[in-house]
Design a protein around this motif. Structure first.
Motif, mmCIF file in Angstrom:
data_model
loop_
_atom_site.group_PDB
_atom_site.id
_atom_site.type_symbol
_atom_site.label_atom_id
_atom_site.label_comp_id
_atom_site.label_asym_id
_atom_site.label_seq_id
_atom_site.Cartn_x
_atom_site.Cartn_y
_atom_site.Cartn_z
ATOM 1 N N ASP A 176 0.829 -1.208 0.000
ATOM 2 C CA ASP A 176 0.000 0.000 0.000
ATOM 3 C C ASP A 176 0.864 1.260 0.000
ATOM 4 O OD1 ASP A 176 -2.265 -1.530 0.004
ATOM 5 O OD2 ASP A 176 -2.635 -1.363 2.162
ATOM 6 N N VAL A 222 0.551 4.295 -2.708
ATOM 7 C CA VAL A 222 0.253 5.680 -2.361
ATOM 8 C C VAL A 222 1.395 6.607 -2.800
ATOM 9 C CG1 VAL A 222 -0.163 7.269 -0.443
ATOM 10 C CG2 VAL A 222 -1.249 5.022 -0.462
ATOM 11 N N LEU A 275 -7.560 3.579 -0.293
ATOM 12 C CA LEU A 275 -6.554 3.740 0.748
ATOM 13 C C LEU A 275 -6.581 5.128 1.363
ATOM 14 C CD1 LEU A 275 -3.469 1.939 -0.828
ATOM 15 C CD2 LEU A 275 -4.928 1.129 1.045
ATOM 16 N N HIS A 276 -6.332 5.176 2.669
ATOM 17 C CA HIS A 276 -6.181 6.437 3.381
ATOM 18 C C HIS A 276 -4.772 6.970 3.104
ATOM 19 C CE1 HIS A 276 -6.086 9.379 6.597
ATOM 20 N NE2 HIS A 276 -7.349 9.128 6.877
ATOM 21 N N PRO A 277 -4.629 8.276 2.895
ATOM 22 C CA PRO A 277 -3.296 8.824 2.590
ATOM 23 C C PRO A 277 -2.243 8.532 3.653
ATOM 24 C CG PRO A 277 -4.995 10.443 2.097
ATOM 25 C CD PRO A 277 -5.681 9.292 2.777
ATOM 26 N N ARG A 278 -2.668 8.343 4.901
ATOM 27 C CA ARG A 278 -1.675 8.105 5.939
ATOM 28 C C ARG A 278 -0.985 6.756 5.767
ATOM 29 N NH1 ARG A 278 -5.716 7.152 11.113
ATOM 30 N NH2 ARG A 278 -6.448 5.087 10.529
ATOM 31 N N SER A 279 -1.483 5.920 4.844
ATOM 32 C CA SER A 279 -0.823 4.648 4.579
ATOM 33 C C SER A 279 0.627 4.856 4.137
ATOM 34 C CB SER A 279 -1.570 3.882 3.476
ATOM 35 O OG SER A 279 -2.921 3.662 3.840
ATOM 36 N N TRP A 333 -13.191 10.084 17.138
ATOM 37 C CA TRP A 333 -13.969 10.452 15.960
ATOM 38 C C TRP A 333 -15.280 9.674 15.866
ATOM 39 C CZ3 TRP A 333 -14.684 6.199 12.916
ATOM 40 C CH2 TRP A 333 -13.730 5.174 13.002
#
Length: 432
Positions: A64, A68, A81-85, A245
């Protein structure tokens, strides 16, 4: 060709030990939640499953990260995918606590198996009694993302949770083995005869955790997965700590669906049994009055007081009743609010009948339902006063109450439910 992983697992697993489903489930869960710090209390074959899950998660995280960062092209995967990956390298670790004191287990062989499979770089084995660890040692582990408890008794599990739950990271998960137990219970048949039967029931710990999770703002979810074909080694219990959250946003289900642009039904699902309506003060007062007048002696004494207020002695003499019976009846009637003491004796308390008599609110004058939502909300807030709080109404009764306001009772019902001024379930309506 021999599979080293299968061979290692076979060496740590006894046929029939009952973990054939729990182990693979732990591996899949570990890969899914991608934890950084995992703690296991009680080593065994599950240790290897956790390490294999971390190995899978580490390999997936590396792929991942390349996607990214643009090193690998995979548009569909990139879209989920979340960008923090791509922010940090994923370097998970497993801390295992076991004092190797239980004979016949595979706890003393897991380090060798992990080394043979090249997984020992993620493993820290703490050969200690968990309860001998200091607070400073536990704090040194940092936030815990996944905890697996598979050692000791119900009391031990409670103590493990007391110590570790405050250290679980927001969004972290604790997994326990065997949330159900086989025991004997005493049952009674329709004739009242008792017999002893074997049953599989929730453990005391599961019952207690469910009670705690049901409380408002408990901050956790509880899920028990059962293996119904077994009476031992049954299933898994998952506890998940809420992250910040995940707080309740305060908006209604209908409002949030509209904000998302969804159309159609906006009623929230009603999964539990209908709540027992809370009784009003008038209903409770009516119950007291009926209970007091259910006795013939009290009715006689009450009638005598209504016809002619008098002293207790005077009431008893007119009825030919002993002083003890008269005093006892008057005390019960006073407690129900039916009679009151005056300077000259006993008198009827007429206010009680106004308090317990059913009231029906006057419907608003026949009018047109406002088209604008703000005005319609005010209109509906006035309209809902026709309904007594917590009293349950069938649909026909709701229609009768609404018909004097507007003939389109279906629209009025729908608006009242959408604005959550009325609740609806199984054909019944009530005002929360």
């Amino acid at each position: 060709m021999t599979d080293p992983t299968s061979e290692a697992l076979t060496g740590l697993t006894r046929p029939g030990m009952g973990t054939e489903n729990a182990g693979p489930a732990l591996r899949a869960l570990t890969t899914m939640v991608r934890p950084r710090t995992v703690v296991e209390v009680g080593a065994g074959s599950s240790t290897l499953h956790l390490l294999l899950g971390l190995r899978d998660a580490r390999a997936e995280a590396a792929r991942d990260r390349r996607i990214v960062n643009g090193g690998t092209t995979a548009h569909e995967r990139a879209s989920v995918l979340h960008p923090r990956s791509a922010v940090d390298d994923y370097a998970p670790r497993l801390l295992v606590v076991d004092d190797i004191s239980v004979p016949g287990t595979s706890a003393d062989r897991v380090r060798e198996a992990a080394r043979d499979l090249g997984l020992d770089d993620m493993l820290t084995f703490i050969e200690r009694d968990f309860f001998a660890l200091t607070e400073e040692e536990l704090d040194g582990w940092g936030p815990l993302d996944l905890v697996w408890l598979d050692a000791g008794t119900q009391g031990d599990d409670a103590a493990f949770l007391t110590s570790l739950w405050p250290r679980v990271a927001p969004g972290g998960t604790v997994v326990l083995h065997e949330p159900y137990l086989a025991t004997t219970v005493e049952t009674a048949d329709q004739r009242g005869q008792t017999r002893v039967a074997a049953r599989v029931v929730p453990t005391p710990l599961l019952q207690e955790l469910r009670r705690q999770a049901a409380a408002p703002d408990s901050g956790m979810d509880v899920l028990a997965l059962n293996e119904p074909h077994k009476h031992r080694q049954t299933g898994l219990l998952l506890l998940r700590k809420h992250a910040a959250w995940e707080r309740d946003r305060g908006a209604s289900f209908a409002e949030e669906l509209k904000a998302l642009g969804e159309t159609g039904s906006t009623e929230p699902p009603r999964l539990g049994p209908p709540r027992t309506p809370r009784r009003s003060g008038a209903e409770e007062g009516a119950d007291r009055v009926l209970a007091a007048l259910a006795d013939a002696t009290r009715r006689t004494v009450y009638s005598a007081v209504v016809l002619l207020p008098d002293t207790a002695q005077g009431v008893g003499e007119r009825l030919g009743m002993s002083a003890e019976r008269t005093a006892k009846a008057l005390a019960a009637l006073e407690k129900a609010g039916l009679v009151t003491r005056t300077e000259s004796g006993w008198a009827p308390a007429d206010d009680i009948w106004r308090e317990v008599s059913p009231r029906r609110a006057q419907p608003p004058a026949r009018t047109t339902i406002p088209a604008r939502r703000g005005k319609r909300r005010v209109f509906l807030e006035n309209l809902v006063q026709l309904f007594e709080p917590q009293r349950r109404y069938p649909e026909s009764a709701v229609n009768d109450l609404l018909r004097d306001t507007d003939p389109d009772v279906a629209a009025l019902r729908r608006y009242l439910v959408e604005e959550q001024l009325l609740a609806r379930a199984d054909g019944w309506y009530w005002r929360p």
